[in-house]
Motif scaffolding. Structure first.
Motif, PDB file in Angstrom:
ATOM      1  N   PHE A 139       3.565   9.217 -32.417  1.00 18.77           N
ATOM      2  CA  PHE A 139       3.101   7.826 -32.406  1.00 18.77           C
ATOM      3  C   PHE A 139       2.968   7.330 -30.973  1.00 18.77           C
ATOM      4  O   PHE A 139       2.015   6.630 -30.624  1.00 18.77           O
ATOM      5  CB  PHE A 139       4.085   6.940 -33.152  1.00 18.77           C
ATOM      6  N   PHE A 141       2.441   9.126 -28.290  1.00 17.63           N
ATOM      7  CA  PHE A 141       1.283   9.744 -27.644  1.00 17.63           C
ATOM      8  C   PHE A 141      -0.004   9.062 -28.080  1.00 17.63           C
ATOM      9  O   PHE A 141      -0.900   8.824 -27.277  1.00 17.63           O
ATOM     10  CB  PHE A 141       1.228  11.236 -27.976  1.00 17.63           C
ATOM     11  N   ALA A 143      -0.358   6.089 -28.779  1.00 16.68           N
ATOM     12  CA  ALA A 143      -0.447   4.792 -28.105  1.00 16.68           C
ATOM     13  C   ALA A 143      -0.474   4.966 -26.595  1.00 16.68           C
ATOM     14  O   ALA A 143      -0.102   4.055 -25.863  1.00 16.68           O
ATOM     15  CB  ALA A 143       0.712   3.914 -28.533  1.00 16.68           C
ATOM     16  N   ASP A 144      -0.886   6.142 -26.110  1.00 13.18           N
ATOM     17  CA  ASP A 144      -1.019   6.435 -24.675  1.00 13.18           C
ATOM     18  C   ASP A 144       0.300   6.372 -23.914  1.00 13.18           C
ATOM     19  O   ASP A 144       0.340   5.868 -22.795  1.00 13.18           O
ATOM     20  CB  ASP A 144      -2.029   5.484 -24.008  1.00 13.18           C
ATOM     21  N   LEU A 150       7.554   9.913 -24.343  1.00 12.71           N
ATOM     22  CA  LEU A 150       7.636  10.828 -25.482  1.00 12.71           C
ATOM     23  C   LEU A 150       9.071  11.296 -25.685  1.00 12.71           C
ATOM     24  O   LEU A 150       9.582  11.316 -26.807  1.00 12.71           O
ATOM     25  CB  LEU A 150       6.741  12.047 -25.273  1.00 12.71           C
ATOM     26  N   ASN A 202       5.911  -0.877 -22.377  1.00 10.57           N
ATOM     27  CA  ASN A 202       6.783  -0.811 -23.556  1.00 10.57           C
ATOM     28  C   ASN A 202       6.257   0.067 -24.697  1.00 10.57           C
ATOM     29  O   ASN A 202       6.521  -0.204 -25.846  1.00 10.57           O
ATOM     30  CB  ASN A 202       7.024  -2.203 -24.143  1.00 10.57           C
ATOM     31  N   HIS A 203       5.525   1.126 -24.347  1.00  8.57           N
ATOM     32  CA  HIS A 203       5.027   1.976 -25.425  1.00  8.57           C
ATOM     33  C   HIS A 203       6.157   2.620 -26.212  1.00  8.57           C
ATOM     34  O   HIS A 203       6.157   2.634 -27.438  1.00  8.57           O
ATOM     35  CB  HIS A 203       4.131   3.074 -24.858  1.00  8.57           C
ATOM     36  N   PHE A 205       9.222   1.737 -26.507  1.00 12.36           N
ATOM     37  CA  PHE A 205       9.974   0.699 -27.191  1.00 12.36           C
ATOM     38  C   PHE A 205       9.350   0.353 -28.551  1.00 12.36           C
ATOM     39  O   PHE A 205      10.024   0.285 -29.578  1.00 12.36           O
ATOM     40  CB  PHE A 205      10.011  -0.496 -26.239  1.00 12.36           C
ATOM     41  N   VAL A 206       8.033   0.182 -28.569  1.00 14.30           N
ATOM     42  CA  VAL A 206       7.373  -0.228 -29.811  1.00 14.30           C
ATOM     43  C   VAL A 206       7.215   0.943 -30.774  1.00 14.30           C
ATOM     44  O   VAL A 206       7.438   0.808 -31.980  1.00 14.30           O
ATOM     45  CB  VAL A 206       5.999  -0.857 -29.509  1.00 14.30           C
ATOM     46  N   THR A 207       6.816   2.111 -30.240  1.00 15.14           N
ATOM     47  CA  THR A 207       6.510   3.210 -31.150  1.00 15.14           C
ATOM     48  C   THR A 207       7.762   3.889 -31.694  1.00 15.14           C
ATOM     49  O   THR A 207       7.676   4.628 -32.662  1.00 15.14           O
ATOM     50  CB  THR A 207       5.634   4.267 -30.456  1.00 15.14           C
ATOM     51  N   LEU A 210       8.354   3.145 -35.416  1.00 19.16           N
ATOM     52  CA  LEU A 210       7.269   3.307 -36.387  1.00 19.16           C
ATOM     53  C   LEU A 210       7.622   4.284 -37.510  1.00 19.16           C
ATOM     54  O   LEU A 210       6.969   4.306 -38.541  1.00 19.16           O
ATOM     55  CB  LEU A 210       5.986   3.757 -35.687  1.00 19.16           C
ATOM     56  N   LEU A 252      12.857  -7.269 -32.202  1.00 16.24           N
ATOM     57  CA  LEU A 252      12.942  -8.528 -31.455  1.00 16.24           C
ATOM     58  C   LEU A 252      14.352  -8.758 -30.925  1.00 16.24           C
ATOM     59  O   LEU A 252      14.523  -9.316 -29.836  1.00 16.24           O
ATOM     60  CB  LEU A 252      12.503  -9.695 -32.340  1.00 16.24           C
ATOM     61  N   ALA A 255      14.429  -6.870 -27.855  1.00 16.48           N
ATOM     62  CA  ALA A 255      13.670  -7.555 -26.815  1.00 16.48           C
ATOM     63  C   ALA A 255      14.501  -8.689 -26.205  1.00 16.48           C
ATOM     64  O   ALA A 255      14.468  -8.936 -25.010  1.00 16.48           O
ATOM     65  CB  ALA A 255      12.367  -8.092 -27.394  1.00 16.48           C
TER      66      ALA A 255
END
Lengths: 260, 176
Positions: A139, A141, A143-144, A150, A202-203, A205-207, A210, A252, A255
């Motif tokens: 996920f 990767f 999202a770049d 990773l 924050n990639h 963090f978010v992915t 998932l 959140l 965050a």
């Protein structure tokens, strides 16, 4: 009531009802959509020459057995156990429902097969954890994310799922378990950007959370609604929404802690 | 063959992405405890979905449309796979479609929603509002595209697929 004697047909009809309810509740708790449950169960009943009426909801299943003239003989309700997604069970029951027509199984044989399907082995825990960890990296990767991201999402998803499994074992509410998992996963992944090892987007963090997305309730919600099982569809959709909300709450909280 | 195309960086990036997409699908397959014999197909379909989505995005398609086409492709592929592997198609398409779920957009939407609870008079409020609506609608339409797209082939081919299964089973009018 004419005495306590029960005719052989009556006994068999009771056994049939038991098989139908067992199949249906197993399928439903394993994560099949309502249309599939209905089709499979009707196929089994038809194979034995029975006519039935069915009402399927998320928590219970109601079945009326009919006699040759189409009048109802009896109605039974069975509670559906806790939903634990298990596609192996769905696949096994689907296979069974076809071969029992072809090979003319007896009710006893179906019972034995259902018992076997109920206790099918799962993937070993470490394998699931590793694969879900890799899914988290995947996920990230998509999202770049960078390579550091990773690595962090792998660890975060791995530990997040572990936390979820443990909280479910400790009998926490499912939504609370999702919250704990999302919180721990995002805390770990968020450390990447907090420690300055990653860019500020924050990639990771978010992915990292998932792996918790409620894919099965979401897709089943739509297939149920399109099949005409609107009530079940809405219920599933709402469950999916609540799970997503728990994920959001977990992320959140992180965050807030990290002041992102 | 035009292997020269592989020199272009964007093709390589998309290929890498589809491989990782396949891996993400496998992760969910393990979580859902699929039969081990279907794992490779799930990897393949997850990869193909992501590949189609990013290819279309590269050529300027709308993200919801790209996801819809990826999902429809996965739905169609799972029907022959289901016959081949003797498992219902949902075992292939549910894990395979999940890598296309837009996590980042959903996160930005929620951040936006929280920001919207702040002061209305702040200078950035209008921008945040527009962004939040934008991300929210994207998430909504992508999710609908994915869930419906994956079922569309089943809806179109339902009768055929039941007939395709080699079982001497005459369909009678359904009870209930």
């Amino acid at each position: 009531m004419d005495g306590l004697r029960t005719s052989p047909e009556e006994v068999e009809r009771k056994e049939m009802a038991d098989v139908i309810l067992k199949t249906g509740t197993l399928l439903m708790s394993a994560g099949a959509n309502t249309g599939r449950v209905r089709t499979t169960v009707s196929r089994i009943a038809e194979a034995f020459g029975y006519s039935i009426h069915l009402q399927i909801s998320q928590r219970a299943m109601m079945l009326t057995m009919l006699d040759e003239n189409g009048s109802s003989v009896f109605t039974v309700v069975r509670v559906i156990p806790h939903h634990i997604i298990n596609f192996r069970t769905i696949s096994g029951i689907s296979k069974m429902s076809w071969s029992l027509v072809e090979e003319q199984w007896t009710l006893h044989e179906i019972h034995e097969e259902l018992d076997r399907l109920e206790q099918l082995a799962r993937f070993p825990r470490w394998q699931v954890l590793t694969m879900v960890g890799l899914a988290g990296s995947g996920f990230c990767f998509l999202a770049d994310g960078s390579h550091t991201d990773l690595a962090f999402t792998f660890v975060a998803s791995f530990i997040g799922l572990f936390v979820r499994q443990e909280s479910i074992k400790a009998h926490f509410n499912p939504y609370v378990s999702v919250f704990f998992a999302a919180l721990s996963a995002s805390l770990i992944a968020g450390a990447a950007s907090k420690l300055g090892l990653s860019d500020s987007q924050n990639h990771a963090f978010v992915t990292s959370v998932l792996f918790l997305i409620p894919g099965v309730p979401l897709i089943n919600a739509f297939s149920d609604i399109m099949d005409g099982n609107v009530q079940n569809g809405i219920t599933r959709g709402f469950v999916a929404f609540l799970i997503s909300f728990s994920i959001a709450l977990g992320i959140l909280t992180t965050a807030l802690i990290y002041q992102f | 063959m035009d292997w020269i195309f592989l020199n272009k960086v964007w093709i390589l990036t998309i290929l890498y992405k589809s491989i990782w997409g396949g891996i993400a699908a496998i992760g969910f397959a393990a979580l859902f405890n699929v039969p081990a014999r279907s794992l490779f197909h799930i990897f393949l379909f997850g990869g193909i979905g992501v590949l189609l989505k990013f290819l279309l995005l590269h050529f300027g398609a709308n993200i919801a449309l790209a996801s819809l086409i990826g999902a429809i492709a996965i739905g169609f592929l799972s029907i022959p796979a289901a016959h081949h592997k003797h498992t219902p198609p949902l075992i292939f398409y549910i894990p395979a479609v999940i890598p296309m779920i837009p996590g980042i957009f959903a996160y930005r939407m929620i951040l936006g929603l929280i920001a919207l609870t702040g002061n209305v008079k702040s200078p950035t409020y209008n921008t945040v509002l527009l962004e939040t609506i934008n991300y929210g609608l994207k998430v909504l339409f992508i999710l609908i595209s994915l869930s419906v797209g994956v079922v569309i082939p089943m809806l179109l081919l339902r009768k055929e697929s039941v007939k395709d299964i080699k079982v001497p089973f005459v369909k009678k009018p359904r009870i209930s």
